[in-house]
Design a protein around this motif. Structure first.
Motif, short mmCIF file in Angstrom:
data_model
loop_
_atom_site.label_atom_id
_atom_site.label_comp_id
_atom_site.label_asym_id
_atom_site.label_seq_id
_atom_site.Cartn_x
_atom_site.Cartn_y
_atom_site.Cartn_z
N ARG A 180 0.82 -1.22 0.00
CA ARG A 180 0.00 0.00 0.00
C ARG A 180 0.85 1.26 0.00
O ARG A 180 0.48 2.27 -0.59
CB ARG A 180 -0.92 0.01 1.23
CG ARG A 180 -2.07 -0.99 1.15
CD ARG A 180 -2.81 -1.09 2.46
NE ARG A 180 -2.07 -1.89 3.43
CZ ARG A 180 -2.29 -1.85 4.74
NH1 ARG A 180 -3.20 -1.02 5.24
NH2 ARG A 180 -1.61 -2.64 5.55
N VAL A 181 2.00 1.22 0.67
CA VAL A 181 2.84 2.42 0.80
C VAL A 181 3.81 2.56 -0.37
O VAL A 181 4.03 3.66 -0.87
CB VAL A 181 3.63 2.37 2.13
CG1 VAL A 181 4.54 3.58 2.27
CG2 VAL A 181 2.66 2.31 3.31
N HIS A 182 4.38 1.45 -0.82
CA HIS A 182 5.37 1.42 -1.89
C HIS A 182 6.58 2.31 -1.56
O HIS A 182 7.02 3.13 -2.36
CB HIS A 182 4.75 1.86 -3.22
CG HIS A 182 5.64 1.61 -4.42
ND1 HIS A 182 6.44 0.50 -4.55
CD2 HIS A 182 5.85 2.34 -5.55
CE1 HIS A 182 7.10 0.56 -5.69
NE2 HIS A 182 6.77 1.67 -6.32
N ALA A 183 7.10 2.11 -0.35
CA ALA A 183 8.30 2.84 0.06
C ALA A 183 9.56 2.22 -0.55
O ALA A 183 10.54 2.92 -0.78
CB ALA A 183 8.42 2.86 1.58
N ASP A 204 -1.91 9.57 5.01
CA ASP A 204 -3.08 9.55 4.13
C ASP A 204 -2.59 8.97 2.81
O ASP A 204 -1.83 9.61 2.08
CB ASP A 204 -3.63 10.97 3.94
CG ASP A 204 -4.84 11.01 3.01
OD1 ASP A 204 -5.10 10.02 2.30
OD2 ASP A 204 -5.53 12.06 2.97
N LEU A 205 -3.00 7.77 2.52
CA LEU A 205 -2.46 7.05 1.36
C LEU A 205 -2.84 7.68 0.03
O LEU A 205 -2.31 7.27 -1.02
CB LEU A 205 -2.91 5.59 1.40
CG LEU A 205 -2.36 4.76 2.56
CD1 LEU A 205 -2.94 3.35 2.55
CD2 LEU A 205 -0.84 4.71 2.54
N GLU A 206 -3.70 8.68 0.05
CA GLU A 206 -4.04 9.40 -1.18
C GLU A 206 -3.18 10.64 -1.36
O GLU A 206 -3.38 11.40 -2.31
CB GLU A 206 -5.53 9.79 -1.17
CG GLU A 206 -6.47 8.59 -1.13
CD GLU A 206 -6.20 7.60 -2.25
OE1 GLU A 206 -6.08 8.05 -3.42
OE2 GLU A 206 -6.10 6.39 -1.97
N ARG A 207 -2.22 10.85 -0.46
CA ARG A 207 -1.36 12.04 -0.53
C ARG A 207 0.10 11.66 -0.74
O ARG A 207 0.51 10.53 -0.47
CB ARG A 207 -1.52 12.88 0.74
CG ARG A 207 -2.91 13.50 0.87
CD ARG A 207 -3.07 14.32 2.14
NE ARG A 207 -4.41 14.86 2.24
CZ ARG A 207 -4.78 16.06 1.79
NH1 ARG A 207 -3.88 16.87 1.25
NH2 ARG A 207 -6.02 16.47 1.91
N ILE A 208 0.86 12.66 -1.19
CA ILE A 208 2.28 12.44 -1.48
C ILE A 208 3.10 12.38 -0.19
O ILE A 208 2.73 12.97 0.83
CB ILE A 208 2.83 13.54 -2.42
CG1 ILE A 208 2.68 14.93 -1.78
CG2 ILE A 208 2.11 13.48 -3.76
CD1 ILE A 208 3.91 15.51 -1.20
N ALA A 224 -2.73 4.30 12.21
CA ALA A 224 -2.38 2.91 11.92
C ALA A 224 -2.74 2.54 10.49
O ALA A 224 -3.80 2.93 9.98
CB ALA A 224 -3.11 1.98 12.89
N LEU A 225 -1.87 1.78 9.85
CA LEU A 225 -2.14 1.30 8.50
C LEU A 225 -2.89 -0.02 8.56
O LEU A 225 -2.63 -0.83 9.45
CB LEU A 225 -0.83 1.13 7.74
CG LEU A 225 -0.12 2.39 7.28
CD1 LEU A 225 1.23 2.07 6.69
CD2 LEU A 225 -0.96 3.14 6.26
#
Length: 491
Positions: free
Chosen positions: A40-43, A147-151, A490-491
């Protein structure tokens, strides 16, 4: 059992040194965390599971043999994919280096290995470190754990997001115009840009050679200082490396954590407190400045009039250096090669390779830099930008005759939605409005969380004179002590 991924680097190192846990257990916990949330994060662009566990076992064997371990031995670290890692893919977020495995380690990575840290893998980034949101990665954007919709900021959004998602307690970034501090600000983590030349650029894939500065990222100021101490110092393989020891940033961070700034004078940059910043960002910044005043700091306003020219000067200097540095990616010596079917000239192969391998932002900056360096325009553009750089340096010199350090918000706004600014490069460039002057000057700067605006993190920037990195850590630790750290949802 304590969740090992939620501990600070200091806490992890203490547990490993005492034998209460093993480096392998710590590493496995972080690898499991990456497996649970990174889809989900793709770090991360590459997770080196085998290499990480081998490094962790080596630390445990050294401890069992009675060897004295360093202050970060057994602590996992994530490394921005701009630094070469022997045998481990280094792509710089670009298709032109997809799958490339360097034959050597960068100095930063060498020092991390020597210190007993455990490299988990390579983090996502804007291609060739050109961007402010990690949306320009050829391998897809990283998302902000808040917020997974933000950069998550850029160019080192992967390194910052890995911290905020508890995938790593420490990470390494690089800062050319704010690419450590700006991601730190929008993810609620700590990001420090050392003095230029205070950390080695050997093995750092170059974007803008007079600006690029590797540095530490962490969730606390002390952790960042400890990592800075490990990676900093003179390197004879880097011609721009300063032949002087790293200031005692760890002692400075510990001193600041006592919460006493009596006798320290801080200058609020007047040019960064007017229009341009979101009201919520300015409110959090002012509250944090008041918190520093309550622990003894004297707060005054300082004008740096030439800072307003920093953004245009940077976007002439950095692209000019980039157009020169990226000329080596020609499809001949290493990396991607397109069109080499025996029927095309070398020039055609180069053109096809660069067309396929470089993304839009890299092409934009190469073209801008090539134009600025071209015959008839060099003096009008690049030459003038260098003169402005000198004026900005003079502003810093004058300011530091009046105060010990300068303070400002790190970014004018909180994390923006993914996709909202990619159509307008200028709006994207504004993300680095407050960070760029320090890069042009060459001094150190750090971003520390100072509160929330609309539920999203706000960063507080502290800028110090060259080779006074310890000064910024003292102030940063005092601020952290006064306002606390931030905990992502929390994710």
């Amino acid at each position: 059992m304590t969740d090992l991924t939620k501990l600070t680097a200091v806490e992890i190192a203490g547990l490993v040194a005492s034998g209460e846990t093993s480096a392998v257990e710590v590493t496995q916990a972080h690898l499991d965390r990456i497996g649970a949330v990174d889809d989900r994060v793709h770090a991360f662009l590459h997770v080196d599971t085998e290499g990480a566990l081998a490094a962790a076992r080596a630390v445990d064997e050294r401890r069992a043999a009675g060897e004295e371990l360093g202050p970060l031995a057994g602590v996992p670290v994530a490394v921005k994919d701009v630094l070469t890692t022997k045998g481990v893919p280094t792509t710089v977020g670009s298709k032109i280096l997809e799958g490339w495995r360097p034959p050597y380690d960068s100095t930063i990575v060498e020092r991390l290995r020597d210190a007993g840290t455990v490299m988990l893998g390579k983090t996502n980034m804007d291609e060739f470190a050109m961007g402010s949101s990690t949306e320009y990665s050829a391998y897809g954007p990283t998302r902000n754990p808040w917020d997974l919709e933000r950069i998550p900021g850029g160019s080192g959004g992967g390194s910052a997001a890995a911290l905020a998602a508890y995938e790593a307690p420490l990470s390494i970034g690089s800062d050319t115009g704010g690419s450590i501090r700006q991601p730190g600000a929008v993810t609620g983590t700590v990001g420090a840009k050392p003095t230029y030349g205070g950390t080695s650029r050997y093995g750092l894939v170059a974007f803008s050679s007079s600006l690029d500065t590797p540095g530490p990222c962490a969730r606390t100021v002390l952790d960042a200082a400890l990592l800075h101490q490990v990676i900093g110092g003179h390197d004879p393989r880097d011609s721009t490396s300063i032949p002087a020891p790293v200031p005692d940033v760890v002692a400075a961070a510990r001193l600041g954590a006592t919460g006493d700034l009596t006798g320290v004078k801080l200058g609020v940059v007047t040019e960064f407190t007017g229009e341009g910043a979101e009201p919520g960002v300015m409110a959090a910044f002012r509250d944090a400045a008041e918190a520093l005043a309550k622990v003894g700091a004297e707060i005054v306003e300082v004008s740096c009039p030439n800072f307003k020219y920093a953004l245009p000067a940077y976007y002439l200097i950095a692209p000019s250096e980039c157009s020169s540095n990226l000329a080596r990616f020609d499809g001949v010596r290493f990396g991607l090669r397109v069109g080499d079917d025996g029927n095309r000239s070398l020039e055609e192969v180069m053109s096809l390779t660069r067309e396929a391998g470089f993304g839009p932002e890299v092409k934009r900056r190469i073209m801008l830099g090539t134009y600025a360096l071209s015959s008839g325009y060099y003096d009008a553009y690049y030459g003038q930008a260098q003169k402005v750089r000198t004026l900005i340096t003079r502003d810093f010199t004058s300011a530091f005759e009046q105060v010990d350090a300068l303070i400002s918000p790190t970014t004018p706004f909180v994390a923006f939605p993914i996709g909202s600014r990619t159509a307008d490069p200028y709006q994207m460039y504004l993300a680095d409005l407050f960070t760029i002057p320090t890069n042009l000057y060459g001094g150190p700067a750090i971003s520390v969380p100072c509160g929330l605006s609309d539920g999203l993190p706000v960063g507080f920037q502290i800028m110090a004179p060259t080779m006074a990195d310890d000064r910024m850590y003292r102030v940063a630790a005092a601020l952290e002590n006064a306002v606390g750290t931030l905990t992502p949802p929390a994710l």
